[in-house]
Write a protein that holds these residues in place. Structure first.
Motif, PDB file in Angstrom:
ATOM      1  N   MET A 204       0.825  -1.196   0.000  1.00 49.94           N
ATOM      2  CA  MET A 204       0.000   0.000   0.000  1.00 49.94           C
ATOM      3  C   MET A 204       0.869   1.259   0.000  1.00 49.94           C
ATOM      4  O   MET A 204       0.613   2.209  -0.762  1.00 49.94           O
ATOM      5  CB  MET A 204      -0.920   0.003   1.226  1.00 49.94           C
ATOM      6  CG  MET A 204      -1.838   1.217   1.298  1.00 49.94           C
ATOM      7  SD  MET A 204      -2.710   1.343   2.886  1.00 49.94           S
ATOM      8  CE  MET A 204      -1.351   1.838   3.970  1.00 49.94           C
ATOM      9  N   CYS A 205       1.919   1.267   0.821  1.00 48.90           N
ATOM     10  CA  CYS A 205       2.811   2.420   0.886  1.00 48.90           C
ATOM     11  C   CYS A 205       3.528   2.641  -0.441  1.00 48.90           C
ATOM     12  O   CYS A 205       3.743   3.785  -0.870  1.00 48.90           O
ATOM     13  CB  CYS A 205       3.837   2.247   2.004  1.00 48.90           C
ATOM     14  SG  CYS A 205       3.151   2.314   3.671  1.00 48.90           S
ATOM     15  N   PHE A 206       3.886   1.543  -1.103  1.00 50.53           N
ATOM     16  CA  PHE A 206       4.556   1.668  -2.403  1.00 50.53           C
ATOM     17  C   PHE A 206       3.636   2.327  -3.422  1.00 50.53           C
ATOM     18  O   PHE A 206       4.030   3.267  -4.118  1.00 50.53           O
ATOM     19  CB  PHE A 206       5.008   0.304  -2.918  1.00 50.53           C
ATOM     20  CG  PHE A 206       5.458   0.342  -4.354  1.00 50.53           C
ATOM     21  CD1 PHE A 206       6.701   0.855  -4.689  1.00 50.53           C
ATOM     22  CD2 PHE A 206       4.618  -0.095  -5.378  1.00 50.53           C
ATOM     23  CE1 PHE A 206       7.108   0.934  -6.022  1.00 50.53           C
ATOM     24  CE2 PHE A 206       5.017  -0.028  -6.703  1.00 50.53           C
ATOM     25  CZ  PHE A 206       6.269   0.486  -7.021  1.00 50.53           C
ATOM     26  N   ASN A 207       2.417   1.839  -3.533  1.00 47.93           N
ATOM     27  CA  ASN A 207       1.487   2.404  -4.519  1.00 47.93           C
ATOM     28  C   ASN A 207       1.224   3.882  -4.253  1.00 47.93           C
ATOM     29  O   ASN A 207       1.215   4.703  -5.176  1.00 47.93           O
ATOM     30  CB  ASN A 207       0.174   1.616  -4.516  1.00 47.93           C
ATOM     31  CG  ASN A 207       0.313   0.253  -5.181  1.00 47.93           C
ATOM     32  OD1 ASN A 207       1.031   0.114  -6.166  1.00 47.93           O
ATOM     33  ND2 ASN A 207      -0.351  -0.751  -4.638  1.00 47.93           N
ATOM     34  N   GLN A 208       1.024   4.224  -2.980  1.00 43.74           N
ATOM     35  CA  GLN A 208       0.781   5.627  -2.639  1.00 43.74           C
ATOM     36  C   GLN A 208       2.007   6.489  -2.919  1.00 43.74           C
ATOM     37  O   GLN A 208       1.900   7.574  -3.501  1.00 43.74           O
ATOM     38  CB  GLN A 208       0.384   5.746  -1.175  1.00 43.74           C
ATOM     39  CG  GLN A 208      -0.983   5.147  -0.837  1.00 43.74           C
ATOM     40  CD  GLN A 208      -1.297   5.215   0.649  1.00 43.74           C
ATOM     41  OE1 GLN A 208      -0.423   5.471   1.483  1.00 43.74           O
ATOM     42  NE2 GLN A 208      -2.546   4.952   0.996  1.00 43.74           N
TER      43      GLN A 208
END
Length: 338
Positions: A204-208
């Motif tokens: 999730m942190c990567f996509n954001q």
């Protein structure tokens, strides 16, 4: 024919020391300070002479103080698990506890069996690196009064301290480094995230983070039984974005190893195609020109988990740690120098 040496008994120690069995029991228990210094010395000398070792398991079953801590790791083959266990064991020794370690092999059923087994050994606390979602079992353990600390991964609806890496900061540091190095397209490679809250959070942190930086980005989930599919997906991503500087960010040590092998099979030049991994591994500095990593402070994480546990076991003598999420250290190497 030789026979197995017989264990000396507490009665023999008492007789040699000129003390009562109760005094010897107190010496090896939690009431040593009730004995006079001279009596403590006589018991210690007698135990040394006879080679006496108290049966800690029997003492635990009798008095409820086994001096044992149980630990479950999701995958003992993972270098992260090995490093964390070292920190946990160091801290246990500091507090006078012994460590029982179980490997669940990422199997929720084995996890349930190990939890039942550790409860039978009357461990005084549990450190859990969850493989599944053992909510019911952990609720039972906590209800029985056994303190629990979660390591690296959360378990839904279980109210326990979670000690591990600051995953938001780690992914942000990785993307910031790749952006500063001029990479424009990033492929994120992870093991399947379903059973791991940490993998889910990092994804999730990567996509954001990639969206915020306007990076071209995609995700590749490893298929251990099908290297060819992973190889083709990696090759396709690089071919589709050959007009951009491409990099691969690996979610953990297992992913870094798998992708490094595929880089070699495809003949991809490290640096021109960037490669970076979360988790420092011993061999990362040995693959020319070196693989850039984010190193976790595994000893600090493991030791803090035990400090949290001891705070629950003896809250009036052990302070609760104030830091539960730890920042990684960026180790720059040639794999992220275009």
């Amino acid at each position: 024919m030789s026979s197995t040496p017989r264990r000396s008994t507490i009665i023999e120690v008492a007789r040699l020391a000129g003390a009562s069995k109760t005094s010897v029991s107190r010496y090896f228990g939690d009431e040593r300070e009730r004995l006079s210094p001279s009596l403590q010395t006589r018991i210690a000398q007698a135990a040394h002479t006879l080679g006496y070792q108290p049966n800690q398991m029997a003492r635990g079953l009798k008095g409820g103080h086994s001096k044992l801590v149980g630990m479950l790791v999701a995958d003992i083959r993972n270098p992260f698990s090995v490093a964390i266990t070292h920190g946990v064991e160091q801290a246990c020794r500091q507090y006078g506890y012994s460590l029982l370690v179980g490997n669940t092999d990422n199997d929720p059923e084995q996890e349930r069996q190990h939890l039942a087994l550790l409860s039978a050994y009357q461990v005084e606390g549990l450190v859990i690196n969850a493989a599944g979602s053992p909510e019911r079992q952990l609720h039972t353990v906590i209800h029985q009064g056994t303190p629990v600390v979660l390591l690296d991964r959360e378990v839904n609806h279980v109210d326990a301290a979670v000690v591990g890496l600051d995953n938001h900061q780690a992914v942000d540091m990785a993307l910031e480094h790749l952006t500063e190095q001029g990479y424009q397209a990033v492929l994120y490679v992870s093991e399947t995230p379903e059973q791991s809250s940490t993998r889910q959070l990092r994804l999730m942190c990567f996509n954001q983070g990639a969206q915020q930086r306007a990076l071209i980005h995609a995700t590749l989930l490893l298929t251990p039984s099908d290297d060819t599919a992973t190889l083709n997906a990696l090759d396709t991503f690089i071919a589709d974005h050959k007009q951009h500087n491409c990099a691969v960010l690996c979610a953990n040590g297992n992913a870094t190893l798998a992708i490094t092998r595929l880089f070699q099979r495809l003949g991809l030049p490290l640096g021109k195609v960037g490669l970076m991994g979360i988790d420092e591994l011993d061999w990362c500095c040995l693959v020319p020109p070196g693989i850039t990593t984010l190193a976790q402070p595994t000893d600090d994480i493991g030791q803090t988990a035990i400090h949290c546990l001891m705070h629950q076991i003896a809250p009036h003598t052990t302070p609760m740690p104030t830091q539960l999420n730890f920042a990684p250290t960026l180790i720059k190497r040639g794999s992220t120098q275009p």
